[in-house]
Design a protein around this motif. Structure first.
Motif, mmCIF file in Angstrom:
data_model
loop_
_atom_site.group_PDB
_atom_site.id
_atom_site.type_symbol
_atom_site.label_atom_id
_atom_site.label_comp_id
_atom_site.label_asym_id
_atom_site.label_seq_id
_atom_site.Cartn_x
_atom_site.Cartn_y
_atom_site.Cartn_z
ATOM 1 N N THR A 1 0.829 -1.191 0.000
ATOM 2 C CA THR A 1 0.000 0.000 0.000
ATOM 3 C C THR A 1 0.865 1.243 0.000
ATOM 4 O O THR A 1 1.708 1.408 0.872
ATOM 5 N N PRO A 2 0.668 2.087 -0.970
ATOM 6 C CA PRO A 2 1.437 3.318 -1.006
ATOM 7 C C PRO A 2 1.066 4.179 0.193
ATOM 8 O O PRO A 2 -0.096 4.257 0.575
ATOM 9 N N LYS A 3 2.023 4.736 0.822
ATOM 10 C CA LYS A 3 1.745 5.541 1.995
ATOM 11 C C LYS A 3 2.376 6.907 1.789
ATOM 12 O O LYS A 3 3.564 7.026 1.506
ATOM 13 N N ALA A 4 1.565 7.917 1.892
ATOM 14 C CA ALA A 4 2.064 9.264 1.698
ATOM 15 C C ALA A 4 2.987 9.645 2.847
ATOM 16 O O ALA A 4 2.782 9.224 3.981
ATOM 17 N N GLY A 5 3.993 10.410 2.541
ATOM 18 C CA GLY A 5 4.857 10.946 3.585
ATOM 19 C C GLY A 5 5.758 9.910 4.209
ATOM 20 O O GLY A 5 6.229 10.080 5.326
ATOM 21 N N SER A 6 5.983 8.815 3.520
ATOM 22 C CA SER A 6 6.874 7.819 4.068
ATOM 23 C C SER A 6 8.286 8.375 4.116
ATOM 24 O O SER A 6 8.773 8.939 3.147
ATOM 25 N N SER A 7 8.921 8.219 5.275
ATOM 26 C CA SER A 7 10.248 8.795 5.428
ATOM 27 C C SER A 7 11.272 7.973 4.639
ATOM 28 O O SER A 7 12.358 8.422 4.362
ATOM 29 N N ASP A 8 10.874 6.741 4.335
ATOM 30 C CA ASP A 8 11.777 5.874 3.612
ATOM 31 C C ASP A 8 12.003 6.388 2.194
ATOM 32 O O ASP A 8 11.171 7.089 1.627
ATOM 33 N N ALA A 9 13.155 5.997 1.645
ATOM 34 C CA ALA A 9 13.462 6.450 0.300
ATOM 35 C C ALA A 9 12.482 5.864 -0.709
ATOM 36 O O ALA A 9 12.088 6.530 -1.667
ATOM 37 N N SER A 10 12.074 4.609 -0.464
ATOM 38 C CA SER A 10 11.140 4.010 -1.400
ATOM 39 C C SER A 10 9.755 4.642 -1.234
ATOM 40 O O SER A 10 9.411 5.152 -0.181
ATOM 41 N N GLN A 11 9.003 4.569 -2.283
ATOM 42 C CA GLN A 11 7.714 5.254 -2.280
ATOM 43 C C GLN A 11 6.621 4.435 -1.607
ATOM 44 O O GLN A 11 5.585 4.955 -1.251
ATOM 45 N N THR A 12 6.844 3.137 -1.446
ATOM 46 C CA THR A 12 5.772 2.301 -0.899
ATOM 47 C C THR A 12 6.206 1.690 0.429
ATOM 48 O O THR A 12 7.389 1.535 0.705
ATOM 49 N N THR A 13 5.216 1.353 1.234
ATOM 50 C CA THR A 13 5.500 0.694 2.507
ATOM 51 C C THR A 13 4.977 -0.726 2.448
ATOM 52 O O THR A 13 3.812 -0.954 2.157
ATOM 53 N N THR A 14 5.836 -1.664 2.702
ATOM 54 C CA THR A 14 5.419 -3.053 2.724
ATOM 55 C C THR A 14 4.793 -3.351 4.092
ATOM 56 O O THR A 14 5.192 -2.787 5.100
ATOM 57 N N THR A 15 3.805 -4.229 4.075
ATOM 58 C CA THR A 15 3.174 -4.608 5.332
ATOM 59 C C THR A 15 3.479 -6.060 5.641
ATOM 60 O O THR A 15 3.317 -6.932 4.788
ATOM 61 N N LEU A 16 3.938 -6.285 6.872
ATOM 62 C CA LEU A 16 4.199 -7.641 7.320
ATOM 63 C C LEU A 16 3.076 -8.043 8.272
ATOM 64 O O LEU A 16 2.757 -7.313 9.209
ATOM 65 N N HIS A 17 2.502 -9.219 8.021
ATOM 66 C CA HIS A 17 1.413 -9.682 8.894
ATOM 67 C C HIS A 17 1.940 -10.727 9.857
ATOM 68 O O HIS A 17 2.406 -11.786 9.449
ATOM 69 N N TYR A 18 1.876 -10.395 11.137
ATOM 70 C CA TYR A 18 2.428 -11.247 12.188
ATOM 71 C C TYR A 18 1.270 -11.813 13.004
ATOM 72 O O TYR A 18 0.489 -11.074 13.571
ATOM 73 N N PHE A 19 1.168 -13.150 13.035
ATOM 74 C CA PHE A 19 0.051 -13.813 13.696
ATOM 75 C C PHE A 19 0.608 -14.530 14.918
ATOM 76 O O PHE A 19 1.371 -15.484 14.788
#
Lengths: 304, 367
Positions: free
Chosen positions: B36-54
């Motif tokens: 999911t693209p996340k606006a204002g991500s401080s990371d250099a990449s434009q998108t933020t990956t989501t990890l699902h931890y169960f």
């Protein structure tokens, strides 16, 4: 407003009398997708066998149904039945006077009373069951109060017993009894009851011959709504009963989750459902036959 | 008035519907991980990956998760389960989208056999080299192809030393009539039968029908003394004094100690269960590299030590122990004494004998 349905007075060809069949579609689709299809799946699985690692192996067999005739499992059924019957009876005993009182209260109070009946539903059932554990336990609210008032000397050990399970079930399902009963009493024609009093019927006869027959549909609805879920209960016997014994619900849960024997679990669920359905059919049949008899005897004019 | 009655009737019918709506409103993970693209991500990449931890409920330190999110520039969504069985049922019924899951040892072996797990790339999990000795070469996954132990512990007896002055050292104390109504047992068939088998001098993985039958007889004789079979709230029962002997996992007993200091923990001399909750990656995960990185992070000694301090379960990282608070380190309910290690046994898959346990358990409950 008017007691007579206006549509019955119109001719059958009138467009108003045409029943809008499409109204049935959403519930049919819903029940089909979320009730009927899963039910068929459960039925299919109940004839399969358990794989070694808990999967379902599609080899057709009646073995699961035969296993159920084992006295061990019959005992669990009987136990659940006894608890469900007791729960239903207690709910009726407590619920009828309550529903009667509410339905006869001034209109503005009725809403408040009904609200009070429904309010427990606003909290999760699990949380409410935990609350009962705090009330019933040895150093819980009930014992502290009773001992504080000097009514008892030693705490009553009630939590983790069948009594606690019964209390929990009655508490949980009482609203399901009260609401249909309320609806029935609400519709009960007051003048009929007054007529009975005017004719010097003793109180018992007023109840037995007037109120009871006229509110019976509500009684039946309430009993069914209480009986069926209490038959399948599993949280209450686990928490309030301390998991010391099993009800059918616990057995099904155990077979599905712990034993990972889905086929046997499915067979148990299906037999449970079948028994409930059968019981209701038999009841309806008997009831219809009895009503037929009554009509005949009334028509014969030989009523005392 | 009639109309009113109808309205009320209909509200009554609406009740069950409302129930279901409320129930179904619980978040489900079936939407899966998406980039999911996340606006204002401080990371250099434009998108933020989501990890699902169960994972288990109450099994994470939020600040540790937040630290990983910040370091890796990802988002971690935590979802919880309350039993291994629930976990398996969810995965079997097709819940996908989870990346990292925390099953217990015996469940790892079931999940391996059911083909639910992805192979680990141990080069991405260098912290595996710091595993404590007793957690290497586990029977269910000797090469750590699919799983790495995360937190571990024992099953034993939590007891109130104010009531039981001579420290018990045997399972037999759970059969002593004078503690009638003051004993709680786990609501877990393998553990309860394990205690009975151990007191009989047998392995808790016995498959012999005779032994299982004897263990059942022993448990039936114990049942009148047992107040409740519970796996959830024996820490509260111990802490409030409702029971003075609790068969249970070390962690909850350690929590009870914090409330009632007279509570102590013992691993009986006949031996007991050692267990480990393991980190695994699901085959359906779409973020396997990130998942391995997350696993390595959780196994880092600093992170592991803070986890142990918080949850009161021992970390699998042997170097973490030195960083754990002195009091926690010395607590046998958290770190079993070295002398106890050689009498601990893993709960193994007993194959078809599980049917005997299932039946014996049901029989015990119906007595």
């Amino acid at each position: 407003m008017s007691p007579s349905d206006p549509s019955t007075t119109l001719s059958d060809h009138s467009p108003i009398s045409r029943r809008p069949t499409w109204l049935l579609l959403p519930p049919l689709a819903w029940l089909g997708a979320f009730f009927f299809v899963p039910l068929l799946l459960v039925l299919a699985i109940s004839f399969a066998t358990r794989g070694t690692y808990g999967g379902v192996e599609w080899t057709f067999s009646f073995a699961n149904y035969v296993t159920m005739l084992d006295p061990l499992y019959l005992k669990i059924y009987l136990r659940s039945l006894a608890l469900a019957v007791a729960t239903t009876a207690l709910c009726l005993l407590l619920g009828f006077p309550l529903a009667y009182y509410i339905a006869r209260a001034p209109a503005r109070w009725q809403g408040i009373w009904l609200l009070l009946v429904i309010i427990p539903f606003w909290t999760n059932f699990l949380v409410r069951t935990y609350a009962w554990m705090f009330i019933l336990r040895t150093e819980g609210l009930m014992n502290t109060l009773l001992m504080g008032m000097g009514l008892i000397e030693h705490p009553i050990e009630i939590l983790y017993s069948d009594t606690a399970v019964l209390i929990g079930l009655v508490y949980g399902y009482l609203p399901f009894m009260v609401l249909p009963l309320y609806a029935a009493v609400e519709r009960l024609d007051r003048s009929v009851v007054e007529a009975a009093w005017d004719l010097y019927a003793p109180a018992w006869a007023v109840f037995r011959r007037v109120i009871w027959p006229l509110t019976k549909p509500g009684v039946i609805a309430g009993c069914i709504l209480v009986f069926i879920p209490s038959l399948g209960a599993f949280i209450t016997p686990d928490l309030l009963g301390g998991a010391r014994t099993m009800m059918v619900g616990n057995l099904i849960q155990h077979e599905y989750l712990v034993a990972r024997d889905w086929p046997f679990g499915s067979a148990i669920s299906f037999v449970l459902m079948g028994l409930v359905l059968l019981g209701m059919l038999v009841y309806l049949k008997v009831e219809r036959a009895r009503q037929g008899d009554e009509t005949v005897s009334w028509a014969g004019g030989d009523r005392q | 008035m009639r109309d009113l009655a109808h309205i009320r009737l209909s509200t009554f019918y609406l009740l069950p519907l409302t129930f279901y709506l409320l129930i179904s409103c619980q978040p489900t993970p079936d939407d899966g991980p998406k980039n999911t693209p996340k606006a204002g991500s401080s990371d250099a990449s434009q998108t933020t990956t989501t990890l699902h931890y169960f994972t288990w409920s109450d099994y994470v330190g939020p600040e540790l998760i937040a630290a990983f999110e910040k370091a890796a520039g990802v988002k971690v969504v935590v979802d919880t389960f309350s039993s291994n069985e629930e976990l398996l049922a969810k995965l079997q019924s097709g819940a996908i989208g989870y990346d990292v899951v925390v099953p217990s040892d015996f469940m790892v072996s079931i999940m391996i056999k059911q083909g639910l797990l992805a192979e680990l790339d141990l080069t991405k999990i260098p912290n595996v080299s710091m595993l404590a000795e007793q957690l290497r070469r586990l029977p269910f996954d000797p090469e750590h192809r699919y799983s790495v132990p995360y937190l571990w512990g024992t099953v034993g007896i939590g007891y109130d030393s104010a009531v039981i002055p001579t420290p018990p050292d045997s399972w037999a104390v759970l059969w002593e009539p004078r503690y009638k109504g003051k004993i709680s047992m786990l609501n877990d068939q393998r553990e309860v039968f394990g205690a009975a088998l151990r007191v009989m001098g047998q392995s808790l993985n016995a498959k012999d029908p005779m032994l299982i039958e004897q263990a059942k007889a022993k448990l039936v004789s114990q049942k009148p003394l047992v107040k409740t079979y519970t796996s959830d709230n024996y820490d509260q029962l111990l802490a409030s004094g409702e029971v003075v002997l609790a068969h249970g996992w070390g962690g909850p007993v350690a929590r009870a100690m914090a409330v009632r200091p007279s509570i102590k923990y013992v691993i009986p001399k006949e031996g007991s269960t050692i267990w480990a909750d393991c980190l695994v990656v699901l085959k359906t995960s779409r973020n396997k590299d990130l998942a391995m990185r997350f696993i390595n992070y959780l196994l880092d000694r600093e992170v592991a030590a803070r986890t142990t301090n918080r949850l009161l379960f021992a970390s699998s990282n042997r170097e973490a122990k030195a960083l754990v608070d002195e009091k926690v380190r010395a607590n046998p309910a958290v770190y079993p004494p070295d002398s106890a290690l050689n009498r601990l046994e893993w709960i193994a898959d007993v194959g078809e004998a599980i049917r005997l346990y299932d039946r014996a358990w049901t029989e015990l409950k119906m007595r």
